[in-house]
Design an enzyme around this catalytic site. Structure first.
Site, PDB file in Angstrom:
ATOM      1  CB  CYS A 254      -0.983  -0.052   1.169  1.00  0.00           C
ATOM      2  SG  CYS A 254      -2.473   0.885   0.806  1.00  0.00           S
TER       3      CYS A 254
ATOM      4  CD  GLU B 187      -1.144  -6.119   4.985  1.00  0.00           C
ATOM      5  OE1 GLU B 187      -0.843  -6.323   3.798  1.00  0.00           O
ATOM      6  OE2 GLU B 187      -1.319  -4.967   5.450  1.00  0.00           O
TER       7      GLU B 187
ATOM      8  CG  HIS C 120      -3.572  -3.423   3.145  1.00  0.00           C
ATOM      9  ND1 HIS C 120      -2.473  -2.998   3.864  1.00  0.00           N
ATOM     10  CD2 HIS C 120      -4.278  -2.311   2.844  1.00  0.00           C
ATOM     11  CE1 HIS C 120      -2.521  -1.686   3.990  1.00  0.00           C
ATOM     12  NE2 HIS C 120      -3.597  -1.244   3.382  1.00  0.00           N
TER      13      HIS C 120
HETATM   14  N1  GLN Z   1      -1.885   6.830   2.859  1.00  0.00           N
HETATM   15  C1  GLN Z   1      -1.992   6.112   1.651  1.00  0.00           C
HETATM   16  C2  GLN Z   1      -3.337   6.313   0.977  1.00  0.00           C
HETATM   17  O1  GLN Z   1      -4.294   6.716   1.596  1.00  0.00           O
HETATM   18  C3  GLN Z   1      -1.732   4.626   1.865  1.00  0.00           C
HETATM   19  C4  GLN Z   1      -2.722   3.952   2.760  1.00  0.00           C
HETATM   20  C5  GLN Z   1      -2.254   2.636   3.280  1.00  0.00           C
HETATM   21  O2  GLN Z   1      -1.079   2.319   3.261  1.00  0.00           O
HETATM   22  N2  GLN Z   1      -3.157   1.855   3.814  1.00  0.00           N
HETATM   23  O3  GLN Z   1      -3.482   6.081  -0.194  1.00  0.00           O
END
Ligand code: GLN
Length: 514
Positions: A359, A487, A485
């Site tokens: 992410c 994970e 994600h």
């Molecule tokens: N802050 C980033 C976004 O909002 C990544 C979010 C995250 O890593 N869950 O796109």
């Protein structure tokens, strides 16, 4: 439909969730379909907006629901119903309206599975937890006692001065449950040493549970994945199957035996750095740490995780990254530590250390590549630098009008079509996958042609929107960033393919170095 309710007494942090999960694993080893549900008695409506310092990690489900069901959500629904006039002007009360709502959520949670395991957060005796316990009491009354098993976790502490284990706290917390009208069927005693036959008899008699229903839950020696075996040795699955009259096959515990064997007798050892900003918190990146372990299990490799504070890289330099076999940058929000994460990505790219960005970690890969390979020195995400000349990560037009926090994110499961010939395609062994998202900002397509020409290739896109989901550095042993994600979909016996591939690359790196 059968239900197991898991409550906890004496203190929190007894490993109630772990016990619930281990029981679920055992029932699955008997071929049963199991689902886990958790109620948390706090008033926040949206656990997704709670601080990691308060809540630990925010887990995301396929439908975009963020972690557990809270009292806040239950009360919100009841109040909305009242405002809509659903209660026809009646007085709205905790009993029956709030308890009805809770029972409803349990019924829905159980749809389509053989056994629903519901964990109630908090400790017996908490004022906040009372409506939930009352709902459970009513629930067993509604669906029949034979369809419900109550499992209560307690602490059996060793008191040094007396030189013995004490059962009184457990007796009292069971008495508290009985006051509410709940008689536990299984008692799981957390202890740091064997509880012994005398205590087992005492607990059975005074807590009014069968002798074979008193379980000892010892602190595991090496890994939480030992717990299913520990409980299977005490025949917990058998007790539950008998109690609920479940029809299923005998237990096949071989998969868990193999997991523990691989953990205890690894063939390789690697060190992987996780560069984050909540590094001092035990639970903030819980699923990430577990998924790394799963990748280790898949490769018969013991992975030592080195927690690295991103801000330290900014102030003290990258010495702490030397000698690592892999570097992982997990998800995150907010400016703190961003430059440190970019330094980690640069280090990994230049020194050919396997790198895995999740992410935010994927966005970092793109920013680093744009800055140092394309030479766009000002490249950034508009999350951190709204006026940047080169917004390689940005908000899509359709998102810009949304100003309120919460509810504005790309949340839940989305399709990802994998690029033929990419590393990701090879790791997944599939053309398309579904992965869970939780973010606002996106890869800016305006830079795609230039980035790809310079060697940051696209490993996967969302077929509906065209959004870039995966980037990979072409001229590198293994440098992959994913906008989602992974994970949240890794399991001890089925490591997420990319975690498996990352650890494999780390093993190869460690071989190269020696
Ligand atoms: N802050 C980033 C976004 O909002 C990544 C979010 C995250 O890593 N869950 O796109």
């Amino acid at each position: 439909m059968k239900y197991v309710f898991v409550t906890g007494g004496v203190i929190s942090s007894l490993g109630k969730g772990l016990t619930a999960a281990a029981l679920g694993a055992l029932l699955e080893c008997r071929g049963l379909k199991v689902r886990i549900q958790k109620f948390d008695p706090y008033l926040n409506v949206d656990p997704g907006t709670m601080s990691p310092y308060q809540h630990g990690e925010v887990y995301v489900l396929n439908d975009g629901a963020e972690t557990s069901l809270s009292s806040g959500q239950v009360y919100e629904t009841v109040i909305q119903k009242e405002r809509r006039g659903d209660y026809l002007g009646k007085t709205v009360q905790v009993i029956p309206h709030v308890t009805d709502e809770i029972k409803d959520r349990i019924l829905k949670g159980g749809e389509g599975v053989d056994v629903l395991i519901t964990e109630i957060g908090g400790t017996t005796g908490d004022i906040e937890g009372l409506p939930f316990l009352e709902a459970l009491r009513q629930f067993q009354h509604d669906v029949g006692r034979e369809n419900v098993a109550f499992l209560h976790c307690t602490l059996v502490p060793f008191i040094k001065a007396a030189g013995e284990l004490k059962t009184k706290p457990s007796q009292q917390s069971v008495a508290k449950l009985r006051e509410i009208g709940i008689q536990p069927d299984l008692l799981v005693c957390r202890t740091d040493r064997p509880i012994g036959e005398d205590n087992r008899h005492k607990l059975s008699l005074y807590c009014n549970v069968g002798l074979d229903c008193v379980f000892e839950c010892r602190d595991v020696e090496h890994s939480i994945y030992e717990l299913p075996m520990q409980l299977a040795e005490q025949r917990m699955d058998e007790v539950v199957v008998k109690r609920l009259g479940l029809r299923c096959r005998p237990i096949d515990i071989a998969p868990w035996r193999e997991i523990v064997r691989r953990l205890l007798q690894p063939k390789h050892r690697v060190r992987v750095g996780v560069v984050g900003k909540y590094i001092e918190l035990q639970d903030a990146y819980k699923s990430v740490y577990e998924s790394i372990t799963h990748g280790g299990i898949a490769n018969e490799t013991a992975v030592e995780v080195v927690r690295i504070d991103a801000e330290d890289l900014e102030t003290k330099g990258t010495a702490s990254l030397e000698g690592l076999d892999g570097i992982l940058v997990p998800g995150g929000f907010g400016t703190r530590g961003i430059e440190g994460k970019i330094l980690a990505a640069k280090f990994a790219r230049e020194r050919k250390v396997p790198y895995y960005g999740l992410c935010l970690g994927m966005q970092i890969t793109v920013i680093e590549y744009a800055r140092h390979v394309l030479g766009l020195t000002d490249a950034h995400s508009t999350e951190f630098a709204p006026a940047t000349r080169d917004p390689v990560i940005h908000l899509m037009e359709s998102q810009k009008s949304v100003v309120t926090k919460g509810g504005t994110m790309r949340l839940g499961s989305y399709d990802c079509a994998l690029t033929p010939g990419s590393r990701s395609r090879a790791a997944y062994g599939a053309d398309a996958v579904k992965e869970r998202h939780r973010h606002r900002f996106e890869y800016n397509d305006a830079y795609r042609a230039r980035l790809e020409a310079a060697g940051l290739i696209v490993g996967g896109t969302n077929p509906q929107s065209g959004l870039v989901e995966i980037v990979e550095v072409k001229d590198h042993p293994w440098m992959v960033g994913v906008q989602y994600h992974p994970e949240f979909q890794s399991r001890p016996d089925r490591a997420h393919p990319l975690f498996g591939a990352f650890v494999k690359a780390a093993v190869e790196k460690s071989r190269r170095s020696c």
